[in-house]
Design an enzyme around this catalytic site. Structure first.
Site, PDB file in Angstrom:
ATOM      1  N   HIS A  93     -10.858  30.339 -43.935  1.00  0.00           N
ATOM      2  CA  HIS A  93     -10.955  29.399 -42.812  1.00  0.00           C
ATOM      3  C   HIS A  93     -10.081  28.175 -43.013  1.00  0.00           C
ATOM      4  O   HIS A  93      -9.353  27.756 -42.134  1.00  0.00           O
ATOM      5  CB  HIS A  93     -12.399  28.925 -42.665  1.00  0.00           C
ATOM      6  CG  HIS A  93     -13.327  30.037 -42.371  1.00  0.00           C
ATOM      7  ND1 HIS A  93     -14.573  30.118 -42.914  1.00  0.00           N
ATOM      8  CD2 HIS A  93     -13.174  31.115 -41.601  1.00  0.00           C
ATOM      9  CE1 HIS A  93     -15.159  31.212 -42.488  1.00  0.00           C
ATOM     10  NE2 HIS A  93     -14.335  31.841 -41.686  1.00  0.00           N
ATOM     11  N   CYS A 144       6.212  40.359 -33.838  1.00  0.00           N
ATOM     12  CA  CYS A 144       5.360  39.178 -34.000  1.00  0.00           C
ATOM     13  C   CYS A 144       4.831  39.002 -35.417  1.00  0.00           C
ATOM     14  O   CYS A 144       3.935  38.209 -35.653  1.00  0.00           O
ATOM     15  CB  CYS A 144       4.217  39.192 -32.996  1.00  0.00           C
ATOM     16  SG  CYS A 144       3.060  40.529 -33.249  1.00  0.00           S
TER      17      CYS A 144
HETATM   18  C1  PEP Z   1       1.010  41.794 -38.095  1.00  0.00           C
HETATM   19  O1  PEP Z   1       0.305  42.609 -38.664  1.00  0.00           O
HETATM   20  O2  PEP Z   1       2.241  41.730 -38.260  1.00  0.00           O
HETATM   21  C2  PEP Z   1       0.427  40.815 -37.158  1.00  0.00           C
HETATM   22  C3  PEP Z   1       1.182  40.039 -36.438  1.00  0.00           C
HETATM   23  O3  PEP Z   1      -0.926  40.730 -37.114  1.00  0.00           O
HETATM   24  P1  PEP Z   1      -1.802  40.035 -38.233  1.00  0.00           P
HETATM   25  O4  PEP Z   1      -0.886  39.323 -39.155  1.00  0.00           O
HETATM   26  O5  PEP Z   1      -2.736  39.134 -37.530  1.00  0.00           O
HETATM   27  O6  PEP Z   1      -2.482  41.222 -38.864  1.00  0.00           O
END
Ligand code: PEP
Ligand code: MG
Length: 750
Positions: free
Chosen positions: A364, A677
């Site tokens: 957190h 992303c």
């Molecule tokens: C990823 O897995 O690249 C992603 C963007 O999601 P997270 O980092 O939240 O798993």
């Protein structure tokens, strides 16, 4: 040895004797003489810890005076070293025959057999050792041990207050750690900071140690303990409906506060002549000494609870139970770990950094620190033992280190790095409103990753063109209980309003794996990353997922809505998830809720299985987003959260780049919008590679937008494409160096 009359009268004698003044060594000599006489001991000696870590004989009554400032024991050496190391008293009837006994001829201690020593503890650390010895082989009684401990505690305070040492010596006696130190940890939130250590919930320091009226102190203690218990009861009552581990933790905490042994030790300490505050300190020292070195996680957890309990009691005693903390202007917060809301309670303008003893990137505190752009380094073992409140500290979240009491040259180097950082920040700020076109005219859309409402505050500042990934599970992770429909709807509404027409892609709950909820029962899994997480959980618990979809639809209030599902591994999962969206749309329509003006449903490409089913997947989606953090973890079979494996394989390698290229080409062929992303989209060199592979939508942490935009503006995409295409055929495990060379050759700012 006759029973002493209790430490109170002895401590009075010491105080009276010291009131006469005199040089420090003479005062120390007087103290050992009084203690020896009062305890009917033939020897009384004080050892203090030097900056080197050695314990040096500082004063003695009964041993050879020539040994003073000559006899030195290394940490852990001899009985004295052992007492300091363990932080516990030691009593022996025949010391010379003990295996740890270290014979020092200069002391002339041959005739003395019985031995009793107690550590001079301060803040749980032994700064010295107090010893009494007798010729006869005898066993010291429990009360005598107790008394010596109390005397040792008072002496520790006197030494620390500078009452017993010359100034020069005071500088070299390790009352608190004072040497520069560097601790290696893990970076949780990017950045650099230099400031003053502020202990989270700094312990209140007992000002007066000896009481004049034991009965009055006992009443005071009683009142404070009752107030504390009421406070804990109230805390528990505020947690109605709470089940599972959190409730158990609070219950066991209450049990601790009500435990007889804890109160008994406190009352005994007060009856022996200490003030209520000093009694708490003494009991705290005992706890630290007895379980502070335990490796067992359960015991360490108990110690933390006990520490917390003692701190709370001290605050009740001092009437500071509800006082707000005043921070210095450049505060670096020090904590073992922080709860969900703790960080938000501090003055954001003064909090420059955060150092944690524990935690993980997904904890957190780390999440909130990133959202607030506060540099944070965690997993710093021994941090709180090595620091005192007010010490200067550096948070280096570029390397994942903490510098405690740094030397001037280290500070100067940091200042230089900070200046460069600030200068670059200013340059990026200037680019805020410049659209990101490559030199040969390709528009690259730069989006921001977010997860909390506070993230939206900086959306405008970054110049991002929207939120490419909103991690909805963060709201669940910082909450004390499962957020209800209204809370979820409110958050999504706030986000959409703050985005002010810019697109926001909401990812449905991605829990499980390393993202656990304290208030939700989940079975322990052998392989959490491969386990019951993300959309798998949502499909098995459709009520949870439907509630979230409902909140999203309600929050859209007739605006455009983008929903994305995490960790789709089979196209059937996407089908099932889409069906739930349709059900919720129908439900909203039936209740007269305005439908979103436009609804886009997408899938995250994180499981490698999808790479060989893109032909089926893409026609079913309105868009896709590549989660490279997970995709790389699964491609290379390397846990992203494990420091041993996380950076073992390079995303800038032929297999990873070929996988990305496959996705990009399939999307281009079908006209499916695609973004990347994962964290790699926010690093200039990696982003350069992605642009070269043909990606033109990148979503990243806010701090990445400036540097990536600078890269895009300086990049000739055609040339980059040619160079990277050639590297896809490389036989090297990693092509990072080659890509870097290419970027430099093309004068791209990476
Ligand atoms: C990823 O897995 O690249 C992603 C963007 O999601 P997270 O980092 O939240 O798993
Ligand atoms: Mg992921």
């Amino acid at each position: 040895m006759a029973t002493i009359r209790g430490p109170r009268s002895l401590l009075r004698q010491i105080r009276e004797a010291l009131a006469g003044g005199g040089p420090p060594q003479a005062r120390l000599d007087m103290v050992v003489r009084i203690i020896a006489r009062s305890m009917v001991a033939e020897v009384c000696s004080i050892y203090l810890r030097r900056g080197s870590g050695e314990l040096e004989l500082f004063a003695t009554e009964g041993l050879d005076p020539n040994a003073v400032h000559v006899t030195r024991l290394k940490a852990g050496e001899g009985l004295v070293g052992e007492i300091a190391r363990a932080g516990r008293p030691l009593t022996l009837s025949d010391a010379p025959n003990h295996p740890s006994f270290s014979y020092r001829p200069e002391t002339g201690e041959d005739p003395f057999h019985s031995f009793l020593g107690a550590p001079l503890l301060r803040g749980g650390r032994a700064i010295g050792v107090l010893v009494v010895q007798n010729r006869t082989e005898r066993v010291y009684g429990e009360e005598e041990v107790e008394d010596l401990q109390i005397i040792a505690m008072v002496l520790a305070e006197m030494v620390a207050a500078g009452d017993l040492l010359a100034e020069a010596e005071l500088r070299d006696v390790e009352i608190a750690p004072h040497k520069p130190e560097r601790l290696k940890g893990a970076k949780f939130a990017e950045g650099l900071a230099y400031g003053i250590a502020v202990m989270h919930e700094a312990p209140v320091v007992a000002e007066q140690l000896l009481s004049d009226d034991a009965a009055a102190e006992e009443i005071k203690l009683d009142v404070a303990i009752n107030a504390l218990r009421m406070q804990i009861d109230a805390m528990l009552e505020g947690q109605h409906g709470l089940v599972g581990p959190t409730f158990e933790v609070l219950e066991s905490y209450r049990g601790l506060a009500n435990s007889r042994s804890w109160t008994k030790s406190l009352v005994e300490a007060v009856r022996s002549g200490l003030t209520a505050e000093a009694a708490v300190e003494r009991v705290r020292s005992q706890h630290r000494a007895s379980i502070g070195q335990a490796r067992d996680p359960y015991l360490r957890e108990r110690l933390h609870d006990l520490e917390d309990l003692n701190d709370r009691l001290l605050r009740h005693l001092s009437g500071e139970a509800h006082a707000a903390r005043v921070l210095p202007d450049n505060a670096i917060l020090i904590a073992r770990n922080l709860g969900p809301a703790d960080l938000l309670e501090y003055d954001r303008t003064k909090l420059k950094g955060l150092l944690l003893e524990e935690g993980s990137t997904a904890s957190h505190a780390a999440i909130v620190a990133r959202a607030l752009d506060i540099p944070c380094v965690g997993r710093l073992t021994g941090l709180r033992d090595r620091l005192s409140e007010g010490d200067p500290v550096i948070v280096d979240a570029e390397t994942g280190e903490a510098w405690l009491r740094p030397r001037p040259d280290v500070i100067a180097a940091l200042d230089a790095r900070l200046a460069v950082r600030n200068q670059r920040k200013a340059e990026f700020a200037k680019l805020r409103d410049t659209p990101a076109f490559t030199k040969d005219g390709t528009k690259v859309t730069l989006l921001m990753n977010a997860g909390l409402a506070v993230d939206l505050d900086i959306l405008g500042e970054t110049g991002a063109e929207g939120i490419g990934l909103f991690r909805t599970e963060f709201q669940f992770m910082v909450a004390e209980e499962l957020p209800r429909l209204e809370a979820q709807t409110q958050l999504y509404e706030r986000v959409l309003e703050a985005a002010n027409g810019l697109p926001v892609t909401f990812r449905t709950l991605d829990l499980g794996g390393d993202k656990l909820l304290p208030y939700m029962e989940m079975d322990r899994e052998d392989n959490p990353a491969l386990g019951w997480r993300a959309v798998r959980m949502g499909l098995d618990r459709p009520a949870l997922l439907r509630l979230q979809l409902r909140a999203l639809i309600w929050a859209s209030k007739g605006r455009a809505l983008r929903i994305m599902f995490p960790l789709i591994a089979s196209i059937d999962e996407l089908r099932a998830a889409r069906a739930l969206v349709d059900q919720e749309l129908a439900w909203a329509r039936k209740r007269g809720r305005p439908a979103p003006s436009r609804l886009d449903v997408g899938a995250m490409i994180e499981a490698p299985s999808l790479l060989w089913h893109l032909d089926a997947l893409l026609p079913m989606t309105d868009f896709v987003s590549v989660g490279t953090n997970d995709l790389m973890q699964y491609l290379f079979a390397a846990d992203r959260g494990n420091p041993r494996t996380a950076d073992r394989y390079d995303p800038l390698s032929p297999p990873a780049l070929r996988a990305l290229k496959t996705i990009q080409e399939a999307c281009a062929d079908t006209g499916t919008p695609v973004s990347v992303c994962g964290e790699m989209a926010g690093r200039p060199l990696e982003a350069f590679t992605l642009v070269a592979l043909g990606f033109d939508r990148l979503s990243m942490p806010p701090a990445g937008i400036g540097p990536v935009k600078q890269m895009v503006l300086s990049c000739d995409r055609g040339a980059a494409q040619k160079g990277v295409a050639a590297l896809l055929k490389s036989t090297s495990g990693s092509v990072r160096n080659e890509i870097e060379t290419l970027a430099r050759k093309l004068y791209v700012a990476v």
